[in-house]
Design a protein around this motif. Structure first.
Motif, PDB file in Angstrom:
ATOM      1  N   LEU A 137       3.936   4.900  -6.497  1.00 15.57           N
ATOM      2  CA  LEU A 137       2.882   5.110  -7.489  1.00 15.57           C
ATOM      3  C   LEU A 137       3.141   4.141  -8.631  1.00 15.57           C
ATOM      4  CD1 LEU A 137       2.842   9.007  -7.474  1.00 15.57           C
ATOM      5  CD2 LEU A 137       1.464   7.437  -6.113  1.00 15.57           C
ATOM      6  N   LEU A 138       2.333   3.117  -8.725  1.00 21.16           N
ATOM      7  CA  LEU A 138       2.533   2.069  -9.722  1.00 21.16           C
ATOM      8  C   LEU A 138       1.400   2.079 -10.732  1.00 21.16           C
ATOM      9  CD1 LEU A 138       3.445  -0.807  -7.262  1.00 21.16           C
ATOM     10  CD2 LEU A 138       5.026   0.534  -8.641  1.00 21.16           C
ATOM     11  N   GLU A 139       1.709   1.624 -11.927  1.00 22.86           N
ATOM     12  CA  GLU A 139       0.684   1.535 -12.950  1.00 22.86           C
ATOM     13  C   GLU A 139      -0.310   0.432 -12.596  1.00 22.86           C
ATOM     14  OE1 GLU A 139       3.100  -1.253 -16.034  1.00 22.86           O
ATOM     15  OE2 GLU A 139       3.911   0.697 -15.464  1.00 22.86           O
ATOM     16  N   LYS A 140      -1.544   0.641 -12.934  1.00 24.38           N
ATOM     17  CA  LYS A 140      -2.582  -0.348 -12.660  1.00 24.38           C
ATOM     18  C   LYS A 140      -2.383  -1.577 -13.553  1.00 24.38           C
ATOM     19  CE  LYS A 140      -7.546  -0.944 -12.422  1.00 24.38           C
ATOM     20  NZ  LYS A 140      -8.843  -0.355 -12.657  1.00 24.38           N
ATOM     21  N   ASP A 141      -2.422  -2.744 -12.950  1.00 20.75           N
ATOM     22  CA  ASP A 141      -2.284  -4.027 -13.653  1.00 20.75           C
ATOM     23  C   ASP A 141      -0.964  -4.166 -14.401  1.00 20.75           C
ATOM     24  OD1 ASP A 141      -4.808  -4.880 -12.771  1.00 20.75           O
ATOM     25  OD2 ASP A 141      -5.784  -3.860 -14.444  1.00 20.75           O
ATOM     26  N   ALA A 179       3.833  -8.412  -9.721  1.00 19.73           N
ATOM     27  CA  ALA A 179       4.924  -9.098  -9.027  1.00 19.73           C
ATOM     28  C   ALA A 179       4.888  -8.805  -7.529  1.00 19.73           C
ATOM     29  CB  ALA A 179       6.269  -8.665  -9.622  1.00 19.73           C
ATOM     30  N   ILE A 180       4.583  -7.544  -7.165  1.00 18.93           N
ATOM     31  CA  ILE A 180       4.512  -7.169  -5.742  1.00 18.93           C
ATOM     32  C   ILE A 180       3.350  -7.872  -5.050  1.00 18.93           C
ATOM     33  CG2 ILE A 180       3.993  -5.241  -4.181  1.00 18.93           C
ATOM     34  CD1 ILE A 180       5.763  -3.514  -6.012  1.00 18.93           C
ATOM     35  N   LEU A 181       2.243  -8.050  -5.735  1.00 16.86           N
ATOM     36  CA  LEU A 181       1.112  -8.774  -5.148  1.00 16.86           C
ATOM     37  C   LEU A 181       1.500 -10.214  -4.820  1.00 16.86           C
ATOM     38  CD1 LEU A 181      -1.806  -7.421  -7.363  1.00 16.86           C
ATOM     39  CD2 LEU A 181      -1.446  -6.990  -4.927  1.00 16.86           C
ATOM     40  N   LYS A 182       2.362 -10.811  -5.620  1.00 13.56           N
ATOM     41  CA  LYS A 182       2.804 -12.187  -5.382  1.00 13.56           C
ATOM     42  C   LYS A 182       3.940 -12.267  -4.370  1.00 13.56           C
ATOM     43  CE  LYS A 182       1.460 -13.562  -9.979  1.00 13.56           C
ATOM     44  NZ  LYS A 182       1.917 -13.748 -11.343  1.00 13.56           N
ATOM     45  N   ASN A 183       4.809 -11.231  -4.369  1.00 12.14           N
ATOM     46  CA  ASN A 183       5.968 -11.211  -3.481  1.00 12.14           C
ATOM     47  C   ASN A 183       6.236  -9.762  -3.093  1.00 12.14           C
ATOM     48  OD1 ASN A 183       8.364 -11.491  -2.127  1.00 12.14           O
ATOM     49  ND2 ASN A 183       9.563 -12.092  -3.917  1.00 12.14           N
TER      50      ASN A 183
END
Length: 80
Positions: free
Chosen positions: A41-45, A51-55
């Motif tokens: 459960l991660l905060e939006k934006d 960082a996860i979206l990139k790696n």
């Protein structure tokens, strides 16, 4: 799976995940739920999600502040 490890996973409810982006390493404590694997459960934006979206490769650790029982590892995060 070892009974003690499974009990730890059911009780802990939080884990530390480490990611790396262009600013360097980043560690954050997140809540999780078990349902055929882990759901982060991660905060939006937030920095972690960006960082996860990139790696998507992360390291993680789960413990109950006991040095004799903990789980750690690494893997790829899948965003659903």
């Amino acid at each position: 799976m070892d009974r003690d490890v499974l009990r730890l996973l059911r009780r802990a409810r939080t884990m530390n995940i480490s990611v790396c982006d262009e600013k360097g390493p980043w560690v954050i404590k997140v809540y999780y739920a078990m349902d055929r694997g882990f759901i982060f459960l991660l905060e939006k934006d937030g920095r972690t999600l960006n960082a996860i979206l990139k790696n998507p490769w992360v390291s993680f650790s789960i413990d109950l502040n006991r040095p004799d029982l903990f789980v750690q590892g690494s893997g790829t995060v899948e965003i659903i």
